[in-house]
Scaffold this motif. Structure first.
Motif, PDB file in Angstrom:
ATOM      1  N   ILE A  57      12.131   2.304  -0.737  1.00 46.70           N
ATOM      2  CA  ILE A  57      11.014   2.312  -1.699  1.00 46.70           C
ATOM      3  C   ILE A  57      10.207   1.025  -1.561  1.00 46.70           C
ATOM      4  N   LYS A  58      10.901  -0.081  -1.405  1.00 55.19           N
ATOM      5  CA  LYS A  58      10.187  -1.354  -1.321  1.00 55.19           C
ATOM      6  C   LYS A  58       9.358  -1.458  -0.029  1.00 55.19           C
ATOM      7  N   GLY A  59       9.733  -0.651   0.941  1.00 56.88           N
ATOM      8  CA  GLY A  59       8.931  -0.589   2.162  1.00 56.88           C
ATOM      9  C   GLY A  59       7.667   0.255   1.975  1.00 56.88           C
ATOM     10  N   MET A  60       7.605   0.975   0.852  1.00 58.33           N
ATOM     11  CA  MET A  60       6.474   1.878   0.616  1.00 58.33           C
ATOM     12  C   MET A  60       5.538   1.376  -0.485  1.00 58.33           C
ATOM     13  N   THR A  61       6.001   0.479  -1.326  1.00 54.79           N
ATOM     14  CA  THR A  61       5.187   0.038  -2.471  1.00 54.79           C
ATOM     15  C   THR A  61       5.640  -1.334  -2.938  1.00 54.79           C
ATOM     16  N   ASN A  62       4.757  -1.994  -3.668  1.00 54.10           N
ATOM     17  CA  ASN A  62       5.157  -3.247  -4.319  1.00 54.10           C
ATOM     18  C   ASN A  62       5.373  -3.053  -5.818  1.00 54.10           C
ATOM     19  N   LYS A  63       5.364  -1.807  -6.264  1.00 50.77           N
ATOM     20  CA  LYS A  63       5.689  -1.564  -7.672  1.00 50.77           C
ATOM     21  C   LYS A  63       7.138  -1.987  -7.916  1.00 50.77           C
ATOM     22  N   PRO A  64       7.438  -2.439  -9.138  1.00 50.63           N
ATOM     23  CA  PRO A  64       8.800  -2.911  -9.387  1.00 50.63           C
ATOM     24  C   PRO A  64       9.852  -1.819  -9.179  1.00 50.63           C
ATOM     25  N   VAL A  65      10.958  -2.222  -8.590  1.00 48.79           N
ATOM     26  CA  VAL A  65      12.092  -1.314  -8.376  1.00 48.79           C
ATOM     27  C   VAL A  65      13.260  -1.849  -9.209  1.00 48.79           C
ATOM     28  N   VAL A  66      13.700  -1.019 -10.137  1.00 49.01           N
ATOM     29  CA  VAL A  66      14.669  -1.436 -11.153  1.00 49.01           C
ATOM     30  C   VAL A  66      15.938  -0.599 -11.028  1.00 49.01           C
ATOM     31  N   LEU A  67      17.074  -1.254 -11.007  1.00 51.71           N
ATOM     32  CA  LEU A  67      18.341  -0.514 -10.925  1.00 51.71           C
ATOM     33  C   LEU A  67      18.720   0.039 -12.288  1.00 51.71           C
ATOM     34  N   PHE A  68      19.118   1.307 -12.263  1.00 53.59           N
ATOM     35  CA  PHE A  68      19.595   2.000 -13.462  1.00 53.59           C
ATOM     36  C   PHE A  68      20.952   2.570 -13.054  1.00 53.59           C
ATOM     37  N   PRO A  69      21.955   1.692 -12.992  1.00 52.64           N
ATOM     38  CA  PRO A  69      23.175   2.045 -12.262  1.00 52.64           C
ATOM     39  C   PRO A  69      24.134   2.948 -13.028  1.00 52.64           C
ATOM     40  N   GLY A  70      24.784   3.807 -12.276  1.00 54.22           N
ATOM     41  CA  GLY A  70      25.835   4.648 -12.835  1.00 54.22           C
ATOM     42  C   GLY A  70      27.190   3.988 -12.706  1.00 54.22           C
ATOM     43  N   SER A  71      27.253   2.929 -11.892  1.00 56.55           N
ATOM     44  CA  SER A  71      28.507   2.191 -11.748  1.00 56.55           C
ATOM     45  C   SER A  71      28.196   0.816 -11.168  1.00 56.55           C
ATOM     46  N   PRO A  72      29.137  -0.145 -11.297  1.00 57.87           N
ATOM     47  CA  PRO A  72      28.880  -1.493 -10.779  1.00 57.87           C
ATOM     48  C   PRO A  72      28.663  -1.503  -9.263  1.00 57.87           C
ATOM     49  N   LYS A  73      29.180  -0.476  -8.577  1.00 55.72           N
ATOM     50  CA  LYS A  73      29.014  -0.417  -7.116  1.00 55.72           C
ATOM     51  C   LYS A  73      27.542  -0.291  -6.733  1.00 55.72           C
ATOM     52  N   GLN A  74      26.738   0.176  -7.667  1.00 55.30           N
ATOM     53  CA  GLN A  74      25.332   0.426  -7.348  1.00 55.30           C
ATOM     54  C   GLN A  74      24.463  -0.816  -7.478  1.00 55.30           C
ATOM     55  N   PHE A  75      25.077  -1.968  -7.662  1.00 59.05           N
ATOM     56  CA  PHE A  75      24.249  -3.176  -7.745  1.00 59.05           C
ATOM     57  C   PHE A  75      23.835  -3.613  -6.348  1.00 59.05           C
ATOM     58  N   THR A  76      22.566  -3.984  -6.210  1.00 54.28           N
ATOM     59  CA  THR A  76      22.092  -4.591  -4.962  1.00 54.28           C
ATOM     60  C   THR A  76      21.069  -5.666  -5.297  1.00 54.28           C
ATOM     61  N   LYS A  77      21.148  -6.764  -4.588  1.00 55.33           N
ATOM     62  CA  LYS A  77      20.203  -7.859  -4.861  1.00 55.33           C
ATOM     63  C   LYS A  77      18.817  -7.553  -4.307  1.00 55.33           C
ATOM     64  N   GLU A  78      18.658  -6.423  -3.634  1.00 53.50           N
ATOM     65  CA  GLU A  78      17.337  -6.035  -3.117  1.00 53.50           C
ATOM     66  C   GLU A  78      16.387  -5.599  -4.231  1.00 53.50           C
ATOM     67  N   ALA A  79      16.938  -5.252  -5.397  1.00 53.35           N
ATOM     68  CA  ALA A  79      16.092  -4.733  -6.485  1.00 53.35           C
ATOM     69  C   ALA A  79      15.376  -5.869  -7.213  1.00 53.35           C
ATOM     70  N   ASP A  80      14.323  -5.515  -7.945  1.00 49.45           N
ATOM     71  CA  ASP A  80      13.579  -6.518  -8.719  1.00 49.45           C
ATOM     72  C   ASP A  80      14.269  -6.824 -10.035  1.00 49.45           C
ATOM     73  N   ALA A  81      14.980  -5.868 -10.574  1.00 52.50           N
ATOM     74  CA  ALA A  81      15.651  -6.086 -11.864  1.00 52.50           C
ATOM     75  C   ALA A  81      16.778  -5.075 -12.023  1.00 52.50           C
ATOM     76  N   LEU A  82      17.643  -5.388 -12.964  1.00 54.11           N
ATOM     77  CA  LEU A  82      18.793  -4.527 -13.260  1.00 54.11           C
ATOM     78  C   LEU A  82      18.798  -4.213 -14.750  1.00 54.11           C
ATOM     79  N   LEU A  83      18.913  -2.928 -15.083  1.00 53.20           N
ATOM     80  CA  LEU A  83      19.152  -2.560 -16.484  1.00 53.20           C
ATOM     81  C   LEU A  83      20.660  -2.688 -16.700  1.00 53.20           C
ATOM     82  N   PHE A  84      21.053  -3.719 -17.426  1.00 52.26           N
ATOM     83  CA  PHE A  84      22.474  -4.021 -17.620  1.00 52.26           C
ATOM     84  C   PHE A  84      22.880  -3.290 -18.893  1.00 52.26           C
ATOM     85  N   LEU A  85      23.332  -2.048 -18.700  1.00 53.73           N
ATOM     86  CA  LEU A  85      23.415  -1.155 -19.856  1.00 53.73           C
ATOM     87  C   LEU A  85      24.821  -0.986 -20.406  1.00 53.73           C
TER      88      LEU A  85
END
Ligand code: 1GP
Length: 244
Positions: A57-85
């Motif tokens: 996605i980041k290769g296609m746009t500069n719009k913010p990319v936000v993690l909405f993870p279903g598990s801790p495994k889905q964390f990546t530092k490539e994202a702009d932000a994390l919803l820590f839910l």
């Protein structure tokens, strides 16, 4: 701009991309084009899938990319932000804080912007994948007072964002009366998602007080309909440099 500052603008559309559902380039472009920001997450996606999807996605746009993870495994530092839910309707301590502790050091060291969020699951007329995976209970749509109390508790716990969730692919979105009752009691930005398939449903959610509407399934299945949800506010001040 930090994502948390950006979302204060309100009337935003977040488009949810599930890393497990490979999408062709045109489908993704259509969805990215209509979104103010992208959410990436799924109930069972792996870390590798999630990171690949964020990079794509980041290769296609500069719009913010936000993690909405279903598990801790889905964390990546490539994202702009994390919803820590925290799943506020769960009785499982893992969903409230345990998984957060497991991921905390990695998240802190990454420097990724982290937004504490209270996630309130509301019955959307069918069992959602989050219920299946987490065992979280859904509050009934008639339990307005309990939903509002849960939202107030989120604020008292320091959550800076509240997600009213009817569940992915819900038959019925969160009722507008619930959104407005919550809106009256809390000041933090409200996200509403689950089962939103029409422009009217999206507008109703904004009018009732949602700051952000999230659409996943409908646009995944009907990317050619994305334009219907476009220009949902007068001045869409999104984005840095638009690559689209
Ligand atoms: C799911 O609220 C999101 O967590 C989006 O739901 O896929 O039903 O749009 P839909």
């Amino acid at each position: 701009m930090r994502v948390e500052d950006y979302i204060q603008k309100g009337r935003l559309l977040g488009v949810l991309i599930d890393p497990e559902k490979a999408a062709d380039h045109v489908s993704l472009l259509r969805r990215i084009g209509v979104a103010d920001f992208l959410l990436v997450g799924g109930s069972t996606a792996t870390g590798e899938m999630t990171e690949r999807t964020v990079r794509r996605i980041k290769g296609m746009t500069n719009k913010p990319v936000v993690l909405f993870p279903g598990s801790p495994k889905q964390f990546t530092k490539e994202a702009d932000a994390l919803l820590f839910l925290s799943v506020m309707t769960s009785k499982d301590a893992e969903m409230l804080a345990g998984r957060h502790i497991a991921a905390a050091r990695k998240i802190k060291e990454s420097g990724v912007e982290t937004i504490p969020m209270g996630y309130i699951l509301i019955d959307g007329g069918r069992e959602s994948s989050v219920q299946k995976v987490s065992g979280a209970e859904a509050l009934r749509q008639t339990e307005t007072e309990k939903i509002v109390d849960t939202a107030i508790a989120c604020c008292l716990l320091g959550k800076r964002l509240i997600y009213l969730e009817a569940g992915s692919g819900a038959a019925v979105p969160v009722r507008k009366e619930i959104i407005s009752a919550v809106r009256k009691e809390v000041d933090v930005p409200l996200i509403v998602g689950g089962g939103i398939c029409t422009r009217e449903q999206m507008e109703q959610a904004y009018e009732a007080g949602a700051d952000i509407v999230v659409i996943g399934n409908y646009l995944e299945n009907h990317p050619e309909q994305a334009y219907i949800f476009g220009n949902h506010k007068q001045t869409n001040q999104i984005c840095h440099k638009n690559k689209l």
